[in-house]
Design a protein around this motif. Structure first.
Motif: not given
Length: 369
Positions: A10-13, A171-177
C-alpha cells in the motif's frame, strides 16, 4: 533458508498502520472508561445451587467488605428499605442470548435496569452468612477500580486488538487482493463486536437494560458482518471458487436475515436479533472443503492451505476439548469458543501471509485473489 521480507504494497502503509494503532488504542480507552464508570460493590459474585441463589466473596478493600466470604446475597434495596429486589442467579448471566422468548429477555433487561438504578445510590444489602445468620448493612457503591476488572476483560480486549492489527497488516501487504480486503474488514468487525460485548459480559452486577440491549445489537451486527467476511475470504482464497456476483448472491440472504431481525425488533417481535451462526458455519465448512479439493493440482495453493488447515485443526481440537471436559467432567476451559475462533483466525491470516509474502514463481490453475 532466510525468511521472506515483509513488504507492504500500500502506498501509504505507514500512515494507515499508525492510524490503525491509534484507532485501536482509542477503542480500548473508551471501553476501559465505560467499564470503570460502572458502580462497584467489591463483591465477587457467583451462582450457587438452587438453594443458595447468588454467593458472594467480599474484596477486603471493597465497599461491601462486611459480607466476608461465602455469603449468600439476598436482597438489594434503597438505604430506606424501599424498592427491594431479590438478587437471582440469572442476573449474573453474561448475555441475554440464551433466553428464547421476548418476554424473558424483556424481564431480564428490566431487572438489569432496576438493579443498576439502585446501585447509583447507597443500598441496603441483605445477606446470609456462611453460618446461616441473617444480616443487613448499608453500602455506598464506589467507582470501579482498574484492579477490579476481571481477567476476561483483558483477555477479550487483548485478543480483539491483536486480531484487528493483524487483519490491517495483511491488507497492507496486498491491498489490491479481494481476499486481503475482506480479511481487513473482518478485523474491524472483530474489534467492534468484542469491545461491545466486553462491556456487558464483564459487568460487575448490572448495567442499564437499554444500554445492555443496544450493546448486544451492536455486537451481534458486527459478528454477523464478521461471519460474512470470513465466508468471502474462504470462497476467494487460496483460489477463487466463485465470481464476485455469486459472492454477493451468497451474502445477500444474510443481509436479508439481519434486516428482518431489525424489523422484528422494531415491531416488538424480538428484543435482539440473533446471529445466523449455524448457516455461516455451514458455508465456511463447505468453502473449506471445496478449497481443499480445488488445490489438489496447485501445489502453491495447497501449501497456503496447509498453513490455514493446521490452525483450523488446532482450533477444532481445542473446541472439542472444551465441550468434552465441560459436558463429562464439569471443567470449563477458559474461553473455549473464543480461543478456537482465534486459532482459526490466525490460520486464515497465516495462509494469506504465506501466499502474499512469498508468492510462487509459477502457478497454474485459477489465480488467487
Amino acid at each position: 533458508m532466510p525468511l521472506p521480507r515483509l513488504v507492504f504494497r500500500h502506498p501509504h502503509a505507514g500512515r494507515i498502520a499508525l492510524l490503525a494503532l491509534f484507532a485501536c488504542l482509542a477503542v480500548n480507552a473508551i471501553v476501559l472508561w465505560a467499564a470503570l464508570q460502572q458502580p462497584w460493590l467489591g463483591l465477587e459474585l457467583r451462582a450457587g445451587d438452587s438453594e443458595h441463589g447468588v454467593l458472594a466473596d467480599a474484596v477486603p478493600y471493597g465497599p461491601a467488605h462486611a459480607l466476608g466470604q461465602d455469603a449468600q446475597l439476598l436482597d438489594l434495596a434503597t438505604f430506606t428499605g424501599s424498592s427491594a429486589i431479590r438478587v437471582r442467579a440469572d442476573d449474573l448471566a453474561s448475555t441475554a442470548s440464551h433466553l428464547d422468548t421476548v418476554d424473558a429477555q424483556q424481564r431480564f433487561f428490566a431487572r438489569q435496569t432496576h438493579l443498576a438504578s439502585l446501585l447509583q445510590q447507597p443500598v441496603l444489602l441483605s445477606w446470609k452468612t456462611r453460618f446461616g445468620a441473617l444480616a443487613q448493612t448499608v453500602v455506598t457503591p464506589s467507582q470501579r477500580p482498574v484492579s477490579a476488572l476481571p481477567a476476561a476483560w483483558w483477555w477479550r480486549q487483548g485478543l480483539s486488538s491483536a486480531a484487528f492489527l493483524l487483519a490491517i497488516g495483511v491488507w497492507l501487504v496486498r491491498p489490491a487482493a479481494a481476499a486481503g480486503r475482506w480479511f481487513g474488514m473482518s478485523g474491524v468487525m472483530v474489534l467492534l463486536s468484542v469491545s461491545a460485548a466486553t462491556l456487558y459480559r464483564t459487568r460487575d452486577l448490572a448495567i442499564d437494560g437499554e444500554s445492555f440491549r443496544h450493546l448486544m445489537v451492536l455486537s451481534h451486527t458486527a459478528t454477523t458482518v464478521f461471519g460474512c467476511t470470513l465466508m468471502a475470504v474462504l470462497l476467494l482464497f487460496p483460489g477463487a471458487l466463485i465470481r464476485h456476483r455469486t459472492l454477493a448472491a451468497i451474502i445477500a440472504p444474510f443481509v436479508v436475515w439481519w434486516a428482518l431481525g431489525l424489523a422484528g425488533m422494531a415491531a416488538g417481535d424480538s428484543v435482539v436479533p440473533r446471529v445466523p451462526a449455524l448457516p455461516i458455519m455451514v458455508v465456511l465448512l463447505i468453502a473449506a472443503a471445496l478449497q481443499f479439493r480445488a488445490s489438489r493440482n496447485r501445489p502453491a495453493d495447497r501449501v497456503a492451505w496447509r498453513w490455514m488447515g493446521s490452525f483450523v485443526l488446532l482450533g477444532a481440537v481445542w473446541l472439542a476439548g472444551a465441550l468434552i471436559t465441560g459436558a463429562f467432567y464439569g471443567v470449563q476451559l477458559r474461553a473455549g469458543w473464543v480461543t478456537a475462533a482465534v486459532l482459526v483466525y490466525a490460520g486464515v491470516a497465516a495462509g494469506l501471509l504465506r501466499q502474499y509474502v512469498a508468492p510462487p514463481k509459477r502457478r497454474t490453475g485459477t489465480a488467487s485473489v
